[in-house]
Enzyme design. Structure first.
Site, short mmCIF file in Angstrom:
data_model
loop_
_atom_site.label_atom_id
_atom_site.label_comp_id
_atom_site.label_asym_id
_atom_site.label_seq_id
_atom_site.Cartn_x
_atom_site.Cartn_y
_atom_site.Cartn_z
CB SER A 40 -4.74 4.99 -2.23
OG SER A 40 -5.50 4.73 -1.09
N1 SAH Z 1 -3.13 0.56 2.18
C1 SAH Z 1 -3.67 -0.44 1.28
C2 SAH Z 1 -5.04 -0.10 0.75
C3 SAH Z 1 -5.98 -0.38 1.75
S1 SAH Z 1 -7.71 -0.36 1.41
C4 SAH Z 1 -2.75 -0.70 0.12
O1 SAH Z 1 -1.74 -0.02 -0.01
O2 SAH Z 1 -3.05 -1.61 -0.64
C5 SAH Z 1 -8.15 -0.26 3.11
C6 SAH Z 1 -7.90 -1.51 3.90
O3 SAH Z 1 -8.28 -1.24 5.23
C7 SAH Z 1 -8.73 -2.70 3.44
O4 SAH Z 1 -7.90 -3.77 3.14
C8 SAH Z 1 -9.63 -2.97 4.64
O5 SAH Z 1 -9.91 -4.34 4.82
C9 SAH Z 1 -8.79 -2.42 5.79
N2 SAH Z 1 -9.53 -2.06 6.99
C10 SAH Z 1 -10.75 -1.50 7.09
N3 SAH Z 1 -11.08 -1.32 8.38
C11 SAH Z 1 -10.03 -1.77 9.12
C12 SAH Z 1 -9.76 -1.86 10.51
N4 SAH Z 1 -10.65 -1.47 11.44
N5 SAH Z 1 -8.57 -2.37 10.91
C13 SAH Z 1 -7.65 -2.79 10.01
N6 SAH Z 1 -7.86 -2.75 8.68
C14 SAH Z 1 -9.03 -2.24 8.23
#
Ligand code: SAH
Length: 243
Positions: free
Chosen positions: A94
């Site tokens: 983000s």
């Molecule tokens: N917080 C992260 C950005 C994450 S993008 C950072 O600081 O880099 C969102 C992430 O959520 C992705 O990697 C995606 O694979 C994960 N995601 C999506 N659905 C999910 C779920 N049900 N459980 C765990 N992770 C999930």
């Protein structure tokens, strides 16, 4: 006095250079570290403080965590720009403001136990840890969970616990949490996450359909009741249910 100053100058110059060499070996050149530190401090001033982020721990953590180490080398120069960045597998890290806002809303601090759903690069988890929290983070894509775990421990955030799994179910073993941060947009608030929130706990979660406007929501649990408020429109990658 004049002679002593001269003598000291001749020793101090080379000594200073010698002292900087180990830093250079550990994480890029000293000049590179300085360049990013400045970029990071600028990011804190112009993107965070200017938009109203004022929690001291959050600002300090954002000024400390090397965001450029959470993206590929080719994107390092863009790491402190005012926007999201790709991290592979169709996922994104983000925008710094959103990371800071979610961190501030989680009220980080020593002894606060937090769950993050969506580890991605590990950046948000590192910011929470740097701000003093005890961090548990779940990622549904195994390769991302693995690389984030390695990166976090290489950067000294080895107390962050990373696990591959569907964050819908939370992490019951370590519940209840003071705060839960979800970094993927869900169509609704997963009930198991509400259950794993402490009394007095807060959850920050983007809610809405994947390709439309989503809303960042704050869920507060108090005396067994949950109160939900809308904060602002956001865009996150979708919350997935299968790896
Ligand atoms: N917080 C992260 C950005 C994450 S993008 C950072 O600081 O880099 C969102 C992430 O959520 C992705 O990697 C995606 O694979 C994960 N995601 C999506 N659905 C999910 C779920 N049900 N459980 C765990 N992770 C999930």
């Amino acid at each position: 006095m004049k002679r002593i100053g001269h003598w000291w100058g001749r020793i101090a110059g080379p000594l200073l250079i010698w002292m900087l060499i180990p830093v250079g070996v550990a994480g890029g050149t000293a000049a590179e570290i300085d360049r990013y530190r400045e970029a990071r401090e600028r990011m804190v001033r112009t993107q965070l403080e200017a938009r109203g982020i004022d929690d001291r721990r959050t600002l300090q953590a954002m000024a400390e965590v090397p965001r450029h180490r959470f993206v590929s080398a080719g994107l390092a120069a863009k790491a402190y720009d005012d926007g999201p960045l790709p991290i592979g597998y169709g996922q994104t890290i983000s925008q710094p403001y959103i990371v800071a806002l979610m961190t501030e809303l989680a009220r980080p601090g020593p002894g606060r136990r937090m769950l993050e759903v969506g580890t991605g690069s590990g950046y948000q988890a590192a910011v929470l840890a740097e701000a003093g929290a005890e961090v548990y983070t779940l990622e549904i894509i195994p390769q991302l969970a693995e690389s984030a775990a390695k990166r976090l421990s290489a950067l000294g955030y080895d107390r962050v616990r990373v696990r591959t799994g569907d964050g819908y179910f939370g992490w019951n073993e370590h519940a209840p949490f003071d705060a839960i941060i979800v970094t993927a947009a869900a169509e609704f608030i997963p009930p198991p996450l509400v259950e794993q929130l402490k009394d007095g706990g807060r959850m920050i979660i983007p809610v809405g359909s994947p390709f439309f406007v989503q809303t960042l929501m704050l869920v507060e649990k108090r005396d067994g009741e949950t109160r939900t408020s809308s904060l602002l429109p956001v865009r996150f990658v979708p919350f997935r249910r299968t790896p």
